[in-house]
Design an enzyme around this catalytic site. Structure first.
Site, PDB file in Angstrom:
ATOM      1  N   ARG A  55       0.828  -1.217   0.000  1.00  0.00           N
ATOM      2  CA  ARG A  55       0.000   0.000   0.000  1.00  0.00           C
ATOM      3  C   ARG A  55       0.859   1.262   0.000  1.00  0.00           C
ATOM      4  O   ARG A  55       0.552   2.244  -0.664  1.00  0.00           O
ATOM      5  CB  ARG A  55      -0.978  -0.009   1.194  1.00  0.00           C
ATOM      6  CG  ARG A  55      -1.724   1.305   1.373  1.00  0.00           C
ATOM      7  CD  ARG A  55      -2.978   1.251   2.260  1.00  0.00           C
ATOM      8  NE  ARG A  55      -2.942   0.235   3.278  1.00  0.00           N
ATOM      9  CZ  ARG A  55      -2.268   0.323   4.429  1.00  0.00           C
ATOM     10  NH1 ARG A  55      -1.560   1.394   4.701  1.00  0.00           N
ATOM     11  NH2 ARG A  55      -2.301  -0.663   5.299  1.00  0.00           N
ATOM     12  N   ASP A 114      -8.365  19.554 -13.520  1.00  0.00           N
ATOM     13  CA  ASP A 114      -8.647  18.204 -14.015  1.00  0.00           C
ATOM     14  C   ASP A 114      -8.322  18.206 -15.505  1.00  0.00           C
ATOM     15  O   ASP A 114      -8.982  18.879 -16.299  1.00  0.00           O
ATOM     16  CB  ASP A 114     -10.131  17.882 -13.760  1.00  0.00           C
ATOM     17  CG  ASP A 114     -10.489  16.449 -14.141  1.00  0.00           C
ATOM     18  OD1 ASP A 114      -9.840  15.892 -15.043  1.00  0.00           O
ATOM     19  OD2 ASP A 114     -11.443  15.916 -13.552  1.00  0.00           O
ATOM     20  N   LYS A 172      -9.532   7.114 -18.622  1.00  0.00           N
ATOM     21  CA  LYS A 172      -9.906   7.657 -19.925  1.00  0.00           C
ATOM     22  C   LYS A 172      -8.718   7.571 -20.889  1.00  0.00           C
ATOM     23  O   LYS A 172      -8.278   6.486 -21.193  1.00  0.00           O
ATOM     24  CB  LYS A 172     -10.430   9.089 -19.743  1.00  0.00           C
ATOM     25  CG  LYS A 172     -11.427   9.230 -18.565  1.00  0.00           C
ATOM     26  CD  LYS A 172     -12.734   8.479 -18.748  1.00  0.00           C
ATOM     27  CE  LYS A 172     -13.542   8.342 -17.460  1.00  0.00           C
ATOM     28  NZ  LYS A 172     -13.836   9.582 -16.751  1.00  0.00           N
ATOM     29  N   TYR A 213     -17.069  17.636 -14.029  1.00  0.00           N
ATOM     30  CA  TYR A 213     -17.477  16.230 -14.096  1.00  0.00           C
ATOM     31  C   TYR A 213     -18.479  15.945 -12.958  1.00  0.00           C
ATOM     32  O   TYR A 213     -18.254  16.342 -11.811  1.00  0.00           O
ATOM     33  CB  TYR A 213     -16.224  15.366 -13.947  1.00  0.00           C
ATOM     34  CG  TYR A 213     -16.508  13.890 -13.875  1.00  0.00           C
ATOM     35  CD1 TYR A 213     -16.939  13.190 -14.992  1.00  0.00           C
ATOM     36  CD2 TYR A 213     -16.363  13.189 -12.681  1.00  0.00           C
ATOM     37  CE1 TYR A 213     -17.207  11.842 -14.924  1.00  0.00           C
ATOM     38  CE2 TYR A 213     -16.626  11.840 -12.609  1.00  0.00           C
ATOM     39  CZ  TYR A 213     -17.052  11.168 -13.734  1.00  0.00           C
ATOM     40  OH  TYR A 213     -17.315   9.834 -13.666  1.00  0.00           O
TER      41      TYR A 213
HETATM   42  C1  LIG Z   1     -14.148   9.965 -15.398  1.00  0.00           C
HETATM   43  C2  LIG Z   1     -13.739  11.284 -14.907  1.00  0.00           C
HETATM   44  C3  LIG Z   1     -13.416  11.490 -13.546  1.00  0.00           C
HETATM   45  C4  LIG Z   1     -13.557  10.390 -12.516  1.00  0.00           C
HETATM   46  O1  LIG Z   1     -12.630   9.386 -12.707  1.00  0.00           O
HETATM   47  P1  LIG Z   1     -12.882   7.830 -12.344  1.00  0.00           P
HETATM   48  O2  LIG Z   1     -11.621   7.197 -12.813  1.00  0.00           O
HETATM   49  O3  LIG Z   1     -14.108   7.378 -13.060  1.00  0.00           O
HETATM   50  O4  LIG Z   1     -13.051   7.773 -10.852  1.00  0.00           O
HETATM   51  C5  LIG Z   1     -12.999  12.743 -13.169  1.00  0.00           C
HETATM   52  N1  LIG Z   1     -12.919  13.765 -14.054  1.00  0.00           N
HETATM   53  C6  LIG Z   1     -13.224  13.613 -15.347  1.00  0.00           C
HETATM   54  C7  LIG Z   1     -13.127  14.772 -16.264  1.00  0.00           C
HETATM   55  C8  LIG Z   1     -13.657  12.377 -15.813  1.00  0.00           C
HETATM   56  O5  LIG Z   1     -13.985  12.247 -17.109  1.00  0.00           O
END
Ligand SMILES: *Cc1c(COP(=O)(O)O)cnc(C)c1O
Length: 390
Positions: free
Chosen positions: A57, A182, A207, A110
């Site tokens: 961890r 982000d 993504k 998001y």
């Molecule tokens: C999918 C997404 C998240 C969240 O991420 P997860 O891996 O699904 O927890 C945060 N910000 C954006 C812009 C996203 O597309």
């Protein structure tokens, strides 16, 4: 010259950073970071963890390879990999905020991030003011004495609005606030928020970074050593870490990020061009189009426009549903950033929790469709759209 000095280009770093072959006595010179599944690491001396490793961890060699690679791609000093984007966000918020603190956030974030603010951190007396951060003066007006953090996303989802990252960074600096960006939508290939003055970059590596719709993950990238120490401490204390196997899958996926992003973008331009001339399409939103109201800003602060576009078709929600259900190659699915094209109806799928009046107010109409352009042959994608629009 050191290996690091020779790893200059983005594609080179995506392939090599964090995975330099180990030629030390007893090592095997793997060109790919091995998957270290061991949950604990034996030591010869009570006081000396072997190569710094104690327990999975806290740190694991496969995760470390990924953290090194992702940091290299964002030109960051430090990187941390988490079990999801939201795990990264949760760790960030717990590490840097305490009860009574306040956040100024973009109102087009998001949905999962909004839920985390509104339904979880809200219970710990951390308040958020949402503003249209495309207007920097609104961000400034929302700052309170107890504000600690500004949180933005650019381009936004699904309307692809652009925030001026450098301007907001200057504002954050003046008020001694932490600016979080982000960067999931453009990936480090097309946008580097740290270079524009952001303090911490967040990714959902589920993504584009993973890129193959087969691994969940998140990351934080930053240059500040004090924040890094706090984040690392909280990551271990909370336990929101990426597993060795998922670290490996992400390492494998990210190696082709440069190639994929170029193709995603090229296909997005072609699909946008096709949609623009289609009589049944009312509107196409893509930052790469000159018709996008913030095209110039997008061009100035990013090196590309990415692979996501949104469009509105004529008719009502049933027409939009019928179109989506007729598609054969393009998958009707949430998520984005995979090699395969993914399409969805925000008003019913990803953004159904946003109240209808607010959806209407911001422009998420019943026929607005979000398209994550994959890297298939674009002629096949266009043919699929064409037959489904008939
Ligand atoms: C999918 C997404 C998240 C969240 O991420 P997860 O891996 O699904 O927890 C945060 N910000 C954006 C812009 C996203 O597309």
């Amino acid at each position: 010259m050191s290996i690091k000095e020779l790893q200059q280009g983005f594609a080179t770093k995506a392939i090599h950073a964090g995975e330099d072959p180990d030629f030390r006595e007893g090592a095997t010179g793997d060109v790919v970071a091995p998957i270290h599944l061991s949950t604990t690491f034996a030591r010869e001396k009570v006081n000396v963890p072997t190569a710094g490793y104690e327990y999975v961890r806290s740190l694991n060699p496969t995760r470390k390879a990924l953290e090194t690679k992702l940091a290299a791609l964002e030109n960051a000093d430090y990187g941390l990999a988490f079990s999801s984007g939201l795990a990264a966000e949760t760790t960030l918020l717990t590490a840097l905020l305490k009860s009574g603190d306040h956040i100024v956030a973009f109102d087009d974030l998001y949905g999962g991030t909004k839920r985390l603010f509104n339904n979880i951190f809200n219970n710990y007396n951390i308040d958020v003011t949402f503003v249209d951060a495309t207007d920097v003066s609104l961000v400034e007006k929302a700052i309170l004495p107890q504000t600690r953090l500004i949180w933005i996303e650019s381009p936004s989802n699904p309307l692809l609005k652009i925030c001026d990252i450098a301007k907001i960074a200057t504002l954050a600096d003046a008020h001694k606030l932490v600016l979080v960006v982000d960067n999931t939508f453009l990936s480090p290939y097309f946008q580097k928020p740290l270079a524009l003055g952001a303090d911490i970059v967040v990714h959902s590596s589920t993504k584009y970074i993973g890129g193959h719709s087969d691994v969940l993950g998140g990351a934080l990238l930053l240059n500040n050593p004090d924040y890094y120490e706090k984040l690392q401490y909280h990551q271990n204390a909370i336990g929101a870490v990426l597993s060795p196997f998922d670290s490996y899958l992400t390492l494998r996926g990210v190696k082709t990020l440069a190639l994929r992003m170029e193709q995603h973008q090229q296909n997005a331009f072609s699909v946008a061009g096709y949609l623009l001339q289609h009589p049944k399409v009312k509107k196409v939103i893509y930052p790469g189009l000159e018709s996008h109201p913030q095209h110039a800003l997008a061009k100035a602060q990013s090196t590309g426009f990415g692979g996501i576009l949104s469009f509105e078709i004529a008719g009502n929600q049933s027409d939009a549903k019928a179109f989506l259900e007729r598609l054969r190659i393009i998958a009707l699915a949430e998520s984005l950033g995979g090699v395969e094209s993914l399409i969805e109806l925000p008003s019913v799928m990803t953004h159904s929790s946003v109240p209808k009046e607010i959806r209407k107010q911001v422009g998420i109409t019943d026929t607005l469709i979000r398209f994550s352009t994959g890297i298939e042959n674009v002629s096949d994608l266009i043919a699929d759209i064409e037959q489904a629009l008939k």
